[in-house]
Design a protein around this motif. Structure first.
Motif, short mmCIF file in Angstrom:
data_model
loop_
_atom_site.label_atom_id
_atom_site.label_comp_id
_atom_site.label_asym_id
_atom_site.label_seq_id
_atom_site.Cartn_x
_atom_site.Cartn_y
_atom_site.Cartn_z
N PRO A 7 0.81 -0.70 0.05
CA PRO A 7 0.25 -0.05 -0.15
C PRO A 7 0.63 1.41 0.02
O PRO A 7 -0.16 2.19 -0.43
CB PRO A 7 -1.06 -0.27 0.48
CG PRO A 7 -0.18 -0.90 2.12
CD PRO A 7 0.76 -1.91 0.97
N VAL A 8 2.34 1.13 0.34
CA VAL A 8 2.78 2.42 0.60
C VAL A 8 4.28 2.59 -0.50
O VAL A 8 5.05 3.01 -0.13
CB VAL A 8 3.60 2.45 2.20
CG1 VAL A 8 2.34 3.03 2.51
CG2 VAL A 8 4.38 1.51 2.66
N GLY A 45 1.34 14.72 14.88
CA GLY A 45 0.57 14.07 13.37
C GLY A 45 0.43 12.59 14.09
O GLY A 45 -0.20 11.49 13.02
N GLY A 46 1.58 11.83 14.91
CA GLY A 46 1.48 10.42 15.60
C GLY A 46 0.06 10.28 15.60
O GLY A 46 -0.79 11.09 16.07
N SER A 63 2.24 16.00 10.48
CA SER A 63 1.59 17.29 9.39
C SER A 63 1.11 19.30 9.83
O SER A 63 2.23 19.92 9.46
CB SER A 63 -0.03 17.20 10.53
OG SER A 63 0.66 17.36 11.59
N ASN A 119 0.09 20.86 10.39
CA ASN A 119 -0.52 22.45 11.51
C ASN A 119 0.35 22.36 12.69
O ASN A 119 0.47 23.00 13.73
CB ASN A 119 -1.78 21.52 11.85
CG ASN A 119 -3.19 21.86 10.58
OD1 ASN A 119 -2.50 22.85 10.18
ND2 ASN A 119 -4.33 21.87 11.38
N PRO A 128 1.21 5.92 6.57
CA PRO A 128 0.23 5.66 5.68
C PRO A 128 -0.05 6.76 4.71
O PRO A 128 -1.13 7.29 4.19
CB PRO A 128 -0.74 5.01 6.65
CG PRO A 128 -0.07 4.92 8.01
CD PRO A 128 1.28 5.57 7.99
N TYR A 129 0.62 7.87 5.63
CA TYR A 129 0.49 9.49 5.07
C TYR A 129 0.98 9.77 4.02
O TYR A 129 1.14 10.91 3.93
CB TYR A 129 0.02 10.17 6.85
CG TYR A 129 -1.56 9.62 7.01
CD1 TYR A 129 -0.51 9.00 8.39
CD2 TYR A 129 -2.25 9.45 6.85
CE1 TYR A 129 -1.68 8.30 9.01
CE2 TYR A 129 -3.52 8.95 7.44
CZ TYR A 129 -2.86 8.72 8.86
OH TYR A 129 -4.20 8.02 9.51
N ALA A 130 1.58 8.96 3.33
CA ALA A 130 2.96 9.22 3.09
C ALA A 130 2.09 9.97 0.88
O ALA A 130 1.62 9.75 0.65
CB ALA A 130 4.40 8.16 2.36
N ASP A 131 2.92 11.02 1.10
CA ASP A 131 2.25 11.86 -0.11
C ASP A 131 0.76 12.79 -0.12
O ASP A 131 0.19 13.35 -1.06
CB ASP A 131 2.52 11.25 -1.73
CG ASP A 131 3.69 10.35 -1.58
OD1 ASP A 131 3.50 9.23 -2.41
OD2 ASP A 131 4.68 11.55 -1.79
N HIS A 132 1.11 13.10 1.16
CA HIS A 132 -0.13 13.22 1.36
C HIS A 132 -0.32 15.52 1.29
O HIS A 132 0.77 14.82 2.17
CB HIS A 132 -0.70 13.24 3.49
CG HIS A 132 -2.22 11.68 3.36
ND1 HIS A 132 -3.31 12.08 3.69
CD2 HIS A 132 -2.03 11.00 2.07
CE1 HIS A 132 -3.79 11.07 3.76
NE2 HIS A 132 -3.21 10.09 2.86
N PRO A 133 -0.94 15.63 0.90
CA PRO A 133 -0.81 17.35 1.32
C PRO A 133 -1.03 18.14 2.49
O PRO A 133 -0.41 18.67 2.63
CB PRO A 133 -2.01 17.77 0.02
CG PRO A 133 -3.35 16.75 -0.31
CD PRO A 133 -2.38 15.45 0.37
N GLU A 134 -1.54 17.33 3.21
CA GLU A 134 -2.42 17.94 4.63
C GLU A 134 -0.55 17.12 5.48
O GLU A 134 -1.12 17.37 6.70
CB GLU A 134 -2.85 16.98 5.31
CG GLU A 134 -4.03 17.42 4.46
CD GLU A 134 -5.20 16.33 3.67
OE1 GLU A 134 -3.45 15.47 3.35
OE2 GLU A 134 -5.67 16.59 3.23
#
Lengths: 497, 253
Positions: free
Chosen positions: B52-53, B134-135, B177, B179, B209-215
């Motif tokens: 998935p990654v 963001g953990g 993240s 933020n 799992p959040y690789a390549d997320h713009p956030e």
């Protein structure tokens, strides 16, 4: 109630076309009445098709053990529900922030996640908002976070104080926002499972159970009983581990080192039981659509049984000690009290609600999975203070141990524990509620004409409960904040998504 | 008081002997260091197709698995028909250089000390400020558990402290993240030199799992220089402890 609302059971899917679309005024009045009559607002969100936005509600109706869905078409704004229905408060702020639809007359319309927006440089900066403030002599303001002193997720707390007394606490979150709901769109895809496992990483089993129930409902797949059994064991172990950790945390916050230390260790023993089942201490890589990835054979079952017995013995020695020590009781008793009335009004869920005497638990009210066949003992207490929130956790640990023991007797690795799921039905809506260790989890999914998600709405129990913590601090001493915070033990990332 | 003393006697001394004693036994289903032997079936892409990654790349029938991206879900190995790819029970995953996390058939199992500066300065005392950017709380909990009696990393002078002003370094979790970007930058700036940064968990190493997320920002290295990478989702406390001990120059079995 009948044509204004579509009834369905927990973990069920229906054609989207069957959801009633009402006139706004009718929809609003019906919702306010239903909540007044004892229904609970599990989710309130906006669904967009090509031409139109719809406001949708999911309510839980414990009296009939059913869910109710209804909707209405909506424009850029509408008269807010919150003044008459305080449990809509946080949902309406979310709608304003995410969908830019304004609830007119909302008393507290501020961002809840401060969504990063690369295109709009004018968007609200995280943590920068018009905090409610108090003025006067000797009044002071205390700001804590995002980075906190301990090993914990970030959030911002703004206290309005006079001397030691907190008059108002405002909680501003969003620091953990990673874009989970956006990324779920177009699924189920290869990362879907990993998103639901990590959206609130200490609640992997319960969130993943909800997601899998959604996919199973949408694909009409029936999960084998052995898989339901293992899922229930995983969720109860998760409940136990987190409750033990929290009891240790409560002890730490009042400086009672014996229980703090014992629980810190014993929690690890429970996590190792989860690891014994699936290799991962947080129960990941176990629950998948169609069933589970690992079975529990007889030798493994016996090891789990014996270790569970040892854990129980250690706990009985470690925990009641804390609840009977006068110096601890004096800190817990009456601290951070929430009345049952306030809890009901704001839609509080889970441990915090049961500590106020509210008899809400999804495992009893809307049974799913194995709980539909046999539910664990659901426990309540009264007072709604830190003592109650701690004590409910202790009772739930005992209830979970008894339940896991019963489940273990039925473990059989020769039974089917997995089935292949069919395709997701197009243009359907599915709702799954589970009782995570903090409280009610709600997942809602809507599929498009190709069977891909064009909506995936997640409501973690923390979404309902952060406001409860803010109210519980009113009139309390600021030095009791860590204790109150720990007694709620809410998820930052589960809220921020 | 008698009850408290009594409970203390019953709970006994539970700190593990490790590293002076053997490695504690892990679950037989524990998914540890990837184990790659031999060459793949020609043209087979089963493992890469199910990741998935995008942690797996295939070159000339050789599997390269990037532990930094890996979520240790085990699905790739479950789909390997040729027995080339499996996961061992080896908990030793930490590395000082990002490229050392990429494993193939020929990769040595590394057990060396990880940072000469840390070994010189922090060998007997390493104070860390934990920042969750963001953990999901799993890495945070399994790092924090090292302070509890069974693991007791206080034995080695390793402690979590309340302020970056008191700290020698950061232990970062989460993909960073957007933020949390400013808060992380400010916390890092508040550290005095010499300082170190440890990226703990798949999110902090590469976004998880959040690789390549713009956030989010694909991990800590996008914001601050990283001295130690600890892969896993979450890394087992033993993996984290082994990484920390080797970092400060304590030999581990």
């Amino acid at each position: 109630m009948n044509d204004r609302i579509l009834h369905l059971h927990n973990c069920e899917a229906v054609a989207l076309a069957a959801v009633p679309v009402l006139d706004f005024a009718v929809w609003r009045e019906a919702l306010i009445n239903d909540i007044a009559e004892g229904a609970h607002l599990s989710s309130l969100f906006v669904y967009k098709n090509e031409t139109q936005n719809f406001l949708c509600t999911i309510i839980s109706i414990p009296q009939s053990r059913q869910l109710g869905i209804s909707s209405c078409a909506i424009g850029d704004s509408y008269p807010a529900l919150t003044p008459e229905c305080p449990s809509a408060h946080w949902f309406e702020r979310e709608i304003f922030e995410k969908n830019k639809i304004r609830p007119e007359g909302h008393p507290w319309l501020k961002p809840i996640r401060f969504l990063p927006d690369a295109e709009n440089t004018d968007h609200p900066q995280i943590g920068v908002t018009d905090f409610f403030s108090m003025h006067g002599e000797e009044v002071h303001e205390v700001a804590v976070g995002p980075v906190h002193a301990g090993v914990i997720e970030p959030g911002h707390f703004r206290f309005q104080c006079h001397g030691e007394t907190v008059y108002h606490l405002e909680i501003s979150l969003g620091y953990q926002h990673r874009g989970v709901e956006r990324a779920m769109l177009g699924g189920p895809h290869m990362r879907s499972l990993h998103y639901v496992e990590t959206l609130a990483g200490d609640t992997s089993a319960a969130h993943t159970s909800a997601y899998c129930a959604i996919v199973e409902a949408l694909s009409g797949s029936e999960v084998p009983r052995q898989a339901q059994l293992i899922r229930a064991i995983a969720c109860e172990l998760e409940r136990m581990a987190n409750h033990i950790g929290d009891l240790g945390g409560l002890a730490t916050d009042v400086g009672f080192l014996p229980t703090a230390n014992y629980c810190g260790r014993i929690r690890g023993d429970v996590l190792n039981l989860s690891a014994l089942i699936c290799g991962n201490r947080f129960g990941r890589n176990l629950i998948i659509p169609g069933g589970v990835r690992y079975a529990i054979e007889t030798e493994r079952r016996d090891v789990i049984k014996s270790r569970l017995g040892a854990i129980e013995k250690d706990l009985i020695n470690a925990v009641p000690l804390m609840f009977e020590t006068p110096s601890v009781i004096t800190r817990f008793d009456g601290t951070g009290r929430l009345s049952a009335e306030t809890a009901r009004e704001i839609g509080l869920v889970g441990v915090a609600a049961r500590a106020c005497g509210l008899e809400n638990d999804v495992r009893k009210d809307l049974p799913y999975g194995l709980y539909a066949a046999e539910a664990p003992e659901i426990v309540f207490y009264h007072n709604g203070d830190c003592y109650a929130r701690g004590y409910v956790r202790w009772l739930e640990i005992l209830s979970s141990i008894a339940y896991i023991r019963r489940c273990l007797e039925y473990c059989d690795n020769k039974e089917e524990y997995f089935t292949v799921c069919g395709n997701v039905a197009p243009e359907h809506i599915a709702v799954a509620l589970t009782e995570g260790w903090r409280g009610e989890i709600c997942h809602v999914a809507i599929s498009d004409e190709s069977g891909n998600f064009n909506l995936y709405k997640i409501t973690d129990p923390s979404f309902h409960n952060w406001f409860g913590l803010a109210l519980a601090l009113r009139g309390q001493q600021i030095s009791d904040f860590p204790l109150c915070n720990k007694s709620f033990s809410l998820s930052y990332c589960g809220h921020d998504l | 008081m008698i009850r408290i003393l009594g409970s203390r006697l019953l709970q006994k001394h539970r700190t593990i002997e490790y590293p002076d004693g053997p490695v504690p036994q892990l679950s037989d289903r524990y998914i540890g260091r990837p184990h790659i032997v031999g060459h793949c079936l020609q043209g087979c892409t089963s493992c890469r197709d199910v990741c998935p990654v995008n942690a797996i790349s295939l070159e000339n029938d050789d599997v390269n698995l990037d532990m930094g991206r890996c979520l240790f879900c085990g699905v790739c190995a479950a789909n390997c028909d040729s027995g080339v790819l499996s996961f061992s029970h080896n908990h030793r995953l930490a590395a000082a250089r990002r490229e050392d996390l990429i494993i193939n058939r020929a990769s040595p199992v590394r057990a060396e000390a990880l940072n000469l500066l840390a070994q010189k300065l922090f060998h007997r005392s390493l104070k860390l400020r934990q920042v969750s950017a963001g953990g999901c709380n799993a890495c945070e909990m399994d790092s924090n558990v090292l302070t509890t009696p069974a693991w007791d990393m206080g034995r080695f002078g390793i402690q979590f402290v309340a302020s970056p002003r008191h700290a020698d370094g950061l232990l970062i979790t989460g993909p960073v993240s957007e933020n949390m970007r400013l808060a992380l930058e400010k916390t890092y700036d508040a550290l005095l030199e010499p300082r170190v940064v440890i990226a703990c968990g798949s999110c902090a190493v590469n976004g998880g799992p959040y690789a390549d997320h713009p956030e989010a920002n694909n991990g800590a290295a996008a914001i601050v220089p990283v001295d130690l990478y600890i892969p896993g989702c979450p890394p087992h406390p033993l993996t984290i402890l082994d990484g920390l001990l080797r970092f400060i120059g304590i030999e581990t079995p």
